[in-house]
Design an enzyme around this catalytic site. Structure first.
Site, PDB file in Angstrom:
ATOM      1  N   PHE A   1     104.781  50.263  35.944  1.00 41.02           N
ATOM      2  CA  PHE A   1     106.128  50.012  35.434  1.00 41.02           C
ATOM      3  C   PHE A   1     106.160  50.009  33.890  1.00 41.02           C
ATOM      4  CE2 PHE A   1     108.805  46.341  34.017  1.00 41.02           C
ATOM      5  CZ  PHE A   1     109.965  47.093  33.857  1.00 41.02           C
TER       6      PHE A   1
ATOM      7  N   ASP B   1      95.305  56.308  36.119  1.00 42.61           N
ATOM      8  CA  ASP B   1      95.950  55.340  37.005  1.00 42.61           C
ATOM      9  C   ASP B   1      95.471  55.622  38.430  1.00 42.61           C
ATOM     10  OD1 ASP B   1      99.025  53.755  36.606  1.00 42.61           O
ATOM     11  OD2 ASP B   1      98.031  53.873  38.552  1.00 42.61           O
ATOM     12  N   ASN B   2      95.188  54.581  39.193  1.00 36.43           N
ATOM     13  CA  ASN B   2      94.758  54.812  40.584  1.00 36.43           C
ATOM     14  C   ASN B   2      95.941  54.755  41.540  1.00 36.43           C
ATOM     15  OD1 ASN B   2      95.316  52.119  40.796  1.00 36.43           O
ATOM     16  ND2 ASN B   2      93.239  51.472  41.332  1.00 36.43           N
TER      17      ASN B   2
ATOM     18  N   GLY C   1     101.193  51.587  40.719  1.00 34.47           N
ATOM     19  CA  GLY C   1     101.991  52.592  39.997  1.00 34.47           C
ATOM     20  C   GLY C   1     102.301  53.758  40.906  1.00 34.47           C
TER      21      GLY C   1
ATOM     22  N   LEU D   1      96.508  48.704  30.182  1.00 34.66           N
ATOM     23  CA  LEU D   1      97.503  47.993  30.996  1.00 34.66           C
ATOM     24  C   LEU D   1      97.064  47.885  32.447  1.00 34.66           C
ATOM     25  CD1 LEU D   1     100.758  49.800  29.749  1.00 34.66           C
ATOM     26  CD2 LEU D   1     100.005  47.515  29.094  1.00 34.66           C
TER      27      LEU D   1
ATOM     28  N   TYR E   1      94.605  34.761  38.848  1.00 32.06           N
ATOM     29  CA  TYR E   1      95.148  35.802  37.972  1.00 32.06           C
ATOM     30  C   TYR E   1      95.077  35.338  36.524  1.00 32.06           C
ATOM     31  CZ  TYR E   1      98.395  39.123  35.927  1.00 32.06           C
ATOM     32  OH  TYR E   1      98.968  40.085  35.136  1.00 32.06           O
TER      33      TYR E   1
ATOM     34  N   LYS F   1      92.792  36.983  33.467  1.00 33.60           N
ATOM     35  CA  LYS F   1      93.368  37.468  32.211  1.00 33.60           C
ATOM     36  C   LYS F   1      92.782  36.708  31.013  1.00 33.60           C
ATOM     37  CE  LYS F   1      95.867  40.891  33.252  1.00 33.60           C
ATOM     38  NZ  LYS F   1      95.655  42.178  32.583  1.00 33.60           N
TER      39      LYS F   1
END
Ligand code: UDP
Length: 328
Positions: free
Chosen positions: A11, A31-32, A36, A76, A149, A153
Site C-alpha cells: 500500500f 516484493d513477494n 502487496g 518497507l 510486531y 520493529k
C-alpha cells in the site's frame, strides 16, 4: 536517483513508487506479493524507469544486487496489519527481523543511503498525548501476540542505529503512524478501508471496544512526500523520525465521519475486542505523533484533515466494490 523500494507493491510502497517515478526517479521494487499486489503498481509496469521483481526479501543475493544499483534504498517490506500479526506470529517476527538485517548488511557493505520503516506500534502501552522519538517505550508481554510486531520493529530500529554507530551507515528510521489512502485493503485489520467498505454496502460498522480509543490518521500522499524528502535530508541520518499527522480522532468519531461522507444508512455496532481478535488482545487508547522532529528536518509535517483523507478512499472503494460486482 535510482531508488530500490522493498515492499514497493504494498500500500505505502506503491504510492511511494508512483510519486518517485513522477519526480523522474528510476525505481526498482522487490516484493513477494504476500500483502502487496501487482495491481497496486499495474500503471507503473509499462514505464521503462520502473521495475517490479517478484521475490522474497530473504533472497540475499538479489537484495545485494538491487542495493548495488541503487542510490538510495527504502525498506518497507514487512509483515503488517494487526490481524496478520495475531494470526501469523512466526512469519511476522521472521520477516520483520531477518529481512531488515539483510537489507542493512547490504547497505553497509555497499555504503548506501537507506530509510528503514518502523511503526508507531513501538510506542506500545505509552499513554502520552503526543509521542516523541525519545520517549521510553513500554510494550506488553510476549503472551499477547500483538506485541511481537512492536518488538520486531524495535529490533529493526536498534539494528539500524547500531549499523550507523559502528559502520557509519547513512540510515534514517521512520516511525510511521496510521497511514490511509486509496488502494489500502481491510483484510489485515486497517480500520478506515473496513469502515468505508461496510458503509458503502450498508452493513453495520463494527467499532471495537468502547470506540473512545484515539488515533492520528495521515493521508498516504503526505507520507510518501515526506519519505522522498527525507531520502535527501542528510540531517536525518542516524535519527528516528515520527511520520504522521497533527490531529487525533476517536474511532467513534471516525465511524460517524465515514457514515456522513458516504451518506450511508449503516448502523454503528460496538463489539468487544475478544470477539474481534481473541482473548489476549490489548489495544492502545491513544496513539499520536509529536511531529516536531519532522518539522525541524523538512520545514513541514502532514495534516490530518479527515475529510480530505476519506474522499479518495471512498472513491477508490466504490470502484473496487463495483468491480467485485457487490455495488451497482
Ligand atoms: N478498529 C475497529 N473496527 C475495525 C478495525 C479496527 O474499531 O473493524 C479499531 C482498532 O481496535 C483500533 C483502531 O480501530 O483501535 C485502529 O485500528 P487499525 O487496525 O487500523 O490500526 P492500529 O492503530 O490498531 O494499528
Amino acid at each position: 536517483m535510482r531508488i530500490f523500494v522493498t515492499g514497493g507493491a504494498g500500500f505505502i510502497g506503491s504510492h511511494l513508487c508512483r510519486a518517485a517515478v513522477a519526480e523522474g526517479h528510476a525505481v526498482d521494487v522487490m516484493d513477494n506479493l504476500s500483502t502487496g499486489s501487482r495491481d497496486n503498481v499495474a500503471d507503473l509496469i509499462p514505464n521503462p524507469i520502473f521495475q517490479l521483481i517478484i521475490a522474497d526479501g530473504s533472497d540475499q543475493s538479489l537484495v545485494n544486487s538491487l542495493v548495488s544499483k541503487a542510490d538510495a534504498v527504502v525498506h518497507l517490506a514487512a509483515a503488517v496489519g494487526v490481524q496478520l500479526v495475531i494470526d501469523d506470529p512466526v512469519r511476522t517476527l521472521e520477516t520483520n527481523i531477518d529481512v531488515t538485517q539483510g537489507v542493512l548488511k547490504a547497505c553497509r557493505d555497499l555504503g548506501k543511503r537507506v530509510l528503514i520503516a518502523s511503526s508507531s506500534e513501538v510506542y506500545g502501552r505509552g499513554s502520552q498525548e503526543w509521542f516523541r522519538e525519545t520517549d521510553d517505550l513500554v510494550i506488553g508481554p510476549p503472551t499477547s501476540r500483538r506485541w511481537g510486531y512492536a518488538a520486531s520493529k524495535l529490533v529493526d530500529e536498534f539494528l539500524a542505529l547500531a549499523y550507523h554507530y559502528e559502520h557509519e551507515l547513512p540510515v534514517t528510521v521512520l516511525r510511521l503512524f496510521n497511514t490511509v489512502g486509496p488502494g489500502q485493503v481491510g483484510h489485515y485489520g486497517m480500520v478506515i478501508p473496513r469502515f468505508v467498505r461496510r458503509a458503502l454496502l450498508g452493513e453495520a460498522i463494527t467499532v471495537y471496544g468502547d470506540g473512545e480509543q484515539r488515533r492520528t490518521f495521515t493521508g498516504v500522499d503526505q507520507v510518501v512526500k515526506a519519505i522522498l524528502q527525507l531520502i535527501e535530508c542528510r540531517e536525518s541520518i542516524g535519527k528516528i523520525v515520527n511520520v504522521g499527522g497533527t490531529a487525533e480522532t476517536s474511532i467513534n468519531d471516525l465511524a460517524s465521519a465515514v457514515i456522513r461522507a458516504t451518506k450511508s444508512k449503516s448502523v454503528i455496532e460496538h463489539i468487544p475486542y475478544e470477539k474481534a481478535y481473541g482473548e489476549s488482545f490489548e489495544d492502545m487508547r491513544r496513539r499520536n505523533p509529536d511531529t516536531k522532529a519532522l518539522k525541524d528536518l523538512l520545514g513541514w509535517a502532514p495534516h490530518s484533515d479527515l475529510n480530505a483523507i476519506l474522499g479518495p478512499v471512498i472513491e477508490d472503494m466504490r470502484k473496487r466494490l463495483k468491480k467485485e460486482g457487490v455495488l451497482s
